[in-house]
Write a protein that holds these residues in place. Sequence first.
Motif, PDB file in Angstrom:
ATOM      1  N   MET A 117     -13.783 -17.878  -0.797  1.00 31.45           N
ATOM      2  CA  MET A 117     -13.683 -16.547  -1.360  1.00 31.45           C
ATOM      3  C   MET A 117     -13.774 -16.639  -2.873  1.00 31.45           C
ATOM      4  N   SER A 118     -14.377 -15.624  -3.425  1.00 31.83           N
ATOM      5  CA  SER A 118     -14.510 -15.573  -4.873  1.00 31.83           C
ATOM      6  C   SER A 118     -13.279 -14.892  -5.483  1.00 31.83           C
ATOM      7  N   LEU A 119     -13.177 -14.985  -6.787  1.00 31.54           N
ATOM      8  CA  LEU A 119     -12.068 -14.338  -7.486  1.00 31.54           C
ATOM      9  C   LEU A 119     -12.094 -12.838  -7.227  1.00 31.54           C
ATOM     10  N   SER A 120     -13.278 -12.247  -7.209  1.00 32.68           N
ATOM     11  CA  SER A 120     -13.365 -10.807  -6.956  1.00 32.68           C
ATOM     12  C   SER A 120     -12.870 -10.467  -5.551  1.00 32.68           C
ATOM     13  N   ASP A 121     -13.115 -11.345  -4.565  1.00 30.97           N
ATOM     14  CA  ASP A 121     -12.593 -11.119  -3.209  1.00 30.97           C
ATOM     15  C   ASP A 121     -11.061 -11.144  -3.218  1.00 30.97           C
ATOM     16  N   TYR A 122     -10.489 -12.140  -3.887  1.00 27.24           N
ATOM     17  CA  TYR A 122      -9.028 -12.226  -3.972  1.00 27.24           C
ATOM     18  C   TYR A 122      -8.455 -10.965  -4.625  1.00 27.24           C
ATOM     19  N   LEU A 123      -9.088 -10.515  -5.704  1.00 27.54           N
ATOM     20  CA  LEU A 123      -8.621  -9.328  -6.413  1.00 27.54           C
ATOM     21  C   LEU A 123      -8.766  -8.069  -5.554  1.00 27.54           C
ATOM     22  N   LEU A 124      -9.887  -7.960  -4.849  1.00 27.48           N
ATOM     23  CA  LEU A 124     -10.108  -6.801  -3.991  1.00 27.48           C
ATOM     24  C   LEU A 124      -9.059  -6.730  -2.890  1.00 27.48           C
ATOM     25  N   TYR A 125      -8.827  -7.842  -2.203  1.00 22.70           N
ATOM     26  CA  TYR A 125      -7.855  -7.863  -1.110  1.00 22.70           C
ATOM     27  C   TYR A 125      -6.444  -7.631  -1.614  1.00 22.70           C
ATOM     28  N   THR A 126      -6.132  -8.182  -2.767  1.00 28.30           N
ATOM     29  CA  THR A 126      -4.814  -7.960  -3.352  1.00 28.30           C
ATOM     30  C   THR A 126      -4.645  -6.499  -3.743  1.00 28.30           C
ATOM     31  N   GLY A 127      -5.693  -5.903  -4.294  1.00 26.20           N
ATOM     32  CA  GLY A 127      -5.648  -4.482  -4.657  1.00 26.20           C
ATOM     33  C   GLY A 127      -5.438  -3.580  -3.453  1.00 26.20           C
ATOM     34  N   VAL A 128      -6.148  -3.869  -2.356  1.00 31.10           N
ATOM     35  CA  VAL A 128      -5.975  -3.091  -1.127  1.00 31.10           C
ATOM     36  C   VAL A 128      -4.542  -3.242  -0.617  1.00 31.10           C
ATOM     37  N   PHE A 129      -4.047  -4.466  -0.632  1.00 34.62           N
ATOM     38  CA  PHE A 129      -2.677  -4.754  -0.190  1.00 34.62           C
ATOM     39  C   PHE A 129      -1.659  -3.976  -1.019  1.00 34.62           C
ATOM     40  N   VAL A 130      -1.791  -4.014  -2.334  1.00 33.94           N
ATOM     41  CA  VAL A 130      -0.859  -3.313  -3.220  1.00 33.94           C
ATOM     42  C   VAL A 130      -0.935  -1.803  -2.979  1.00 33.94           C
ATOM     43  N   ALA A 131      -2.138  -1.288  -2.814  1.00 30.78           N
ATOM     44  CA  ALA A 131      -2.299   0.151  -2.566  1.00 30.78           C
ATOM     45  C   ALA A 131      -1.650   0.563  -1.255  1.00 30.78           C
ATOM     46  N   ILE A 132      -1.817  -0.247  -0.235  1.00 31.17           N
ATOM     47  CA  ILE A 132      -1.219   0.075   1.062  1.00 31.17           C
ATOM     48  C   ILE A 132       0.301   0.095   0.952  1.00 31.17           C
ATOM     49  N   LEU A 133       0.862  -0.933   0.340  1.00 35.03           N
ATOM     50  CA  LEU A 133       2.333  -0.957   0.205  1.00 35.03           C
ATOM     51  C   LEU A 133       2.837   0.159  -0.704  1.00 35.03           C
ATOM     52  N   ALA A 134       2.127   0.420  -1.780  1.00 34.17           N
ATOM     53  CA  ALA A 134       2.573   1.439  -2.727  1.00 34.17           C
ATOM     54  C   ALA A 134       2.596   2.827  -2.101  1.00 34.17           C
ATOM     55  N   THR A 135       1.720   3.074  -1.147  1.00 28.10           N
ATOM     56  CA  THR A 135       1.667   4.402  -0.529  1.00 28.10           C
ATOM     57  C   THR A 135       2.549   4.512   0.706  1.00 28.10           C
ATOM     58  N   GLN A 136       3.177   3.408   1.134  1.00 30.54           N
ATOM     59  CA  GLN A 136       3.936   3.459   2.372  1.00 30.54           C
ATOM     60  C   GLN A 136       5.402   3.068   2.243  1.00 30.54           C
ATOM     61  N   LEU A 137       5.753   2.353   1.214  1.00 28.78           N
ATOM     62  CA  LEU A 137       7.155   1.934   1.074  1.00 28.78           C
ATOM     63  C   LEU A 137       8.032   3.104   0.649  1.00 28.78           C
ATOM     64  N   GLY A 138       9.269   3.050   1.093  1.00 27.56           N
ATOM     65  CA  GLY A 138      10.213   4.095   0.760  1.00 27.56           C
ATOM     66  C   GLY A 138      10.117   5.247   1.743  1.00 27.56           C
ATOM     67  N   THR A 139      10.704   6.364   1.359  1.00 29.17           N
ATOM     68  CA  THR A 139      10.652   7.574   2.186  1.00 29.17           C
ATOM     69  C   THR A 139       9.460   8.394   1.738  1.00 29.17           C
ATOM     70  N   ARG A 140       8.579   8.685   2.692  1.00 31.79           N
ATOM     71  CA  ARG A 140       7.331   9.395   2.385  1.00 31.79           C
ATOM     72  C   ARG A 140       7.173  10.592   3.313  1.00 31.79           C
ATOM     73  N   ARG A 141       6.418  11.553   2.845  1.00 33.12           N
ATOM     74  CA  ARG A 141       6.024  12.708   3.652  1.00 33.12           C
ATOM     75  C   ARG A 141       4.494  12.718   3.689  1.00 33.12           C
ATOM     76  N   PRO A 142       3.930  11.815   4.474  1.00 33.09           N
ATOM     77  CA  PRO A 142       2.469  11.661   4.424  1.00 33.09           C
ATOM     78  C   PRO A 142       1.730  12.795   5.132  1.00 33.09           C
TER      79      PRO A 142
END
Length: 179
Positions: free
Chosen positions: A1-26
């Motif tokens: 994997m390239s650095l851009s792949d690592y960054l892309l997957y990490t970004g998706v991971f962070v976005a998923i957690l950021a939108t789901q952790l805690g109490t949400r009203r999705p």
Amino acid sequence: MSLSDYLLYTGVFVAILATQLGTRRPDARRLLLPVAVVAGVGFSYLKEIPAGDTARLIEAAGLGIGLLFGAASLALIEVRRDPADSRLVTVAGWPYAALWTAAMALRMLFAYGSTHWFTHALVSFSAQHHVPAATYGTAFVLMVLAMITVRTAGVLVRARRTGATVDFGTLGVARRLAR
């Protein structure tokens, strides 16, 4: 994997957690966005799914592991109906984050290890069993897509069981599927 792949997957991971952790009203958009993002990212990997018996087993393993992680993540997220307005409320805490982090770390460690720690063994195995290199990426995309889809579908099913409403707003296709 390239650095851009690592960054892309990490970004998706962070976005998923950021939108789901805690109490949400999705609403539907927030629930379906991670599925759409992973499907979009995965589209480049899934254009040509590698063939072969061993390749199919590896891909099936990725899918199976994704289903298991998805079911586990669903078990770690609370789904309830807000008594004030009947809207969906989800609550996800540190165990949920730990599970998603473990899944991400395992994928990243395999990717890193395949190019730094056990390259020769993986190349030998792949050559001996006629496994195209793209098989491993495909398996990981299937894993993540299954994990997110199971969690999302499970939240929607559990929301319906509790009588919680999910605002499908302008998502015409999703609104029709939810009926």
